[in-house]
Write a protein that holds these residues in place. Structure first.
Motif, PDB file in Angstrom:
ATOM      1  N   THR A   1     -16.231 -10.674   5.245  1.00  0.00           N
ATOM      2  CA  THR A   1     -14.889 -10.099   5.214  1.00  0.00           C
ATOM      3  C   THR A   1     -14.200 -10.351   3.877  1.00  0.00           C
ATOM      4  OG1 THR A   1     -13.981 -12.060   6.305  1.00  0.00           O
ATOM      5  CG2 THR A   1     -14.526 -10.180   7.709  1.00  0.00           C
TER       6      THR A   1
ATOM      7  N   ARG B   1     -11.806  -5.751   0.792  1.00  0.00           N
ATOM      8  CA  ARG B   1     -10.498  -5.918   0.150  1.00  0.00           C
ATOM      9  C   ARG B   1      -9.631  -4.671   0.216  1.00  0.00           C
ATOM     10  NH1 ARG B   1     -10.587 -10.433  -3.913  1.00  0.00           N
ATOM     11  NH2 ARG B   1     -12.488 -11.548  -3.393  1.00  0.00           N
ATOM     12  N   GLN B   2     -10.154  -3.616   0.803  1.00  0.00           N
ATOM     13  CA  GLN B   2      -9.381  -2.384   0.899  1.00  0.00           C
ATOM     14  C   GLN B   2      -8.635  -2.338   2.226  1.00  0.00           C
ATOM     15  OE1 GLN B   2     -13.100  -0.231   0.062  1.00  0.00           O
ATOM     16  NE2 GLN B   2     -11.841   1.075  -1.262  1.00  0.00           N
ATOM     17  N   ASP B   3      -7.450  -1.752   2.190  1.00  0.00           N
ATOM     18  CA  ASP B   3      -6.662  -1.569   3.407  1.00  0.00           C
ATOM     19  C   ASP B   3      -7.007  -0.221   4.022  1.00  0.00           C
ATOM     20  OD1 ASP B   3      -5.114  -3.971   3.294  1.00  0.00           O
ATOM     21  OD2 ASP B   3      -3.972  -3.076   1.653  1.00  0.00           O
ATOM     22  N   ALA B   4      -7.139  -0.212   5.336  1.00  0.00           N
ATOM     23  CA  ALA B   4      -7.405   1.022   6.072  1.00  0.00           C
ATOM     24  C   ALA B   4      -6.616   0.984   7.372  1.00  0.00           C
ATOM     25  CB  ALA B   4      -8.898   1.173   6.363  1.00  0.00           C
ATOM     26  N   THR B   5      -6.549   2.140   8.011  1.00  0.00           N
ATOM     27  CA  THR B   5      -5.871   2.264   9.297  1.00  0.00           C
ATOM     28  C   THR B   5      -6.846   2.869  10.288  1.00  0.00           C
ATOM     29  OG1 THR B   5      -3.791   2.633   8.122  1.00  0.00           O
ATOM     30  CG2 THR B   5      -3.839   3.182  10.467  1.00  0.00           C
TER      31      THR B   5
ATOM     32  N   PRO C   1      -3.994  -1.745  11.471  1.00  0.00           N
ATOM     33  CA  PRO C   1      -4.441  -1.999  10.105  1.00  0.00           C
ATOM     34  C   PRO C   1      -5.730  -2.830  10.104  1.00  0.00           C
ATOM     35  CG  PRO C   1      -2.579  -3.401  10.628  1.00  0.00           C
ATOM     36  CD  PRO C   1      -2.801  -2.507  11.819  1.00  0.00           C
TER      37      PRO C   1
ATOM     38  N   LYS D   1      -9.037  -4.454   7.336  1.00  0.00           N
ATOM     39  CA  LYS D   1      -9.616  -4.658   6.012  1.00  0.00           C
ATOM     40  C   LYS D   1     -11.007  -4.035   6.044  1.00  0.00           C
ATOM     41  CE  LYS D   1      -6.651  -6.936   3.550  1.00  0.00           C
ATOM     42  NZ  LYS D   1      -6.078  -6.300   2.365  1.00  0.00           N
TER      43      LYS D   1
ATOM     44  N   SER E   1     -13.716  -4.814   9.445  1.00  0.00           N
ATOM     45  CA  SER E   1     -13.532  -6.216   9.814  1.00  0.00           C
ATOM     46  C   SER E   1     -13.566  -6.459  11.316  1.00  0.00           C
ATOM     47  CB  SER E   1     -12.203  -6.726   9.239  1.00  0.00           C
ATOM     48  OG  SER E   1     -11.132  -5.913   9.676  1.00  0.00           O
TER      49      SER E   1
ATOM     50  N   GLU F   1      -2.781   2.564   4.192  1.00  0.00           N
ATOM     51  CA  GLU F   1      -1.935   2.183   5.316  1.00  0.00           C
ATOM     52  C   GLU F   1      -1.213   3.412   5.852  1.00  0.00           C
ATOM     53  OE1 GLU F   1       0.611  -1.021   4.138  1.00  0.00           O
ATOM     54  OE2 GLU F   1      -1.061  -2.203   3.379  1.00  0.00           O
TER      55      GLU F   1
END
Length: 109
Positions: free
Chosen positions: A5, A9-13, A33, A35, A62, A75
């Motif tokens: 994990t 490092r990227q944010d996703a929804t 949200p 990672k 994650s 996001e």
């Protein structure tokens, strides 16, 4: 899973698969949200019915996600992921390490 994990490092929804309301319209649960590590690449996959498809992206997530859910890189608080431009999860997979103490979850979009 901490080592794996750390690379996400990227944010996703994520939106879980929709349910149908009384009129047959799709209703999506609240977005969650996550990672991720999002790889924009084409990969041949086979769905649960044995049909081959080409996925547009492979996403390391994650937490486990479900087929027919939606993922969006970034996001979002949209109630309908399709309006946001999210991609449908077409296949999922999980790879445990040799000791089965960690699992790497993947989604093909």
């Amino acid at each position: 899973m901490k080592n794996r994990t750390r690379m996400m490092r990227q944010d996703a929804t994520y939106w879980a698969p929709p349910s149908r309301d009384g009129l047959g319209n799709k209703t999506f649960p609240a977005p969650v949200p996550l990672k991720v590590r999002w790889q924009q690449k084409r990969e041949l996959i086979t769905d649960d019915q044995g049909r081959q498809q080409v996925a547009r992206a492979v996403v390391y997530v994650s937490q486990p996600v479900e087929v027919e859910g939606y993922l969006y890189l970034g996001e979002s608080e949209a109630s309908d992921p399709r309006e946001q431009g999210a991609w449908e999860v077409r296949q999922t997979g999980a790879s445990p390490n040799l000791r089965a103490t960690e699992v790497l979850n993947k989604a093909w979009l």
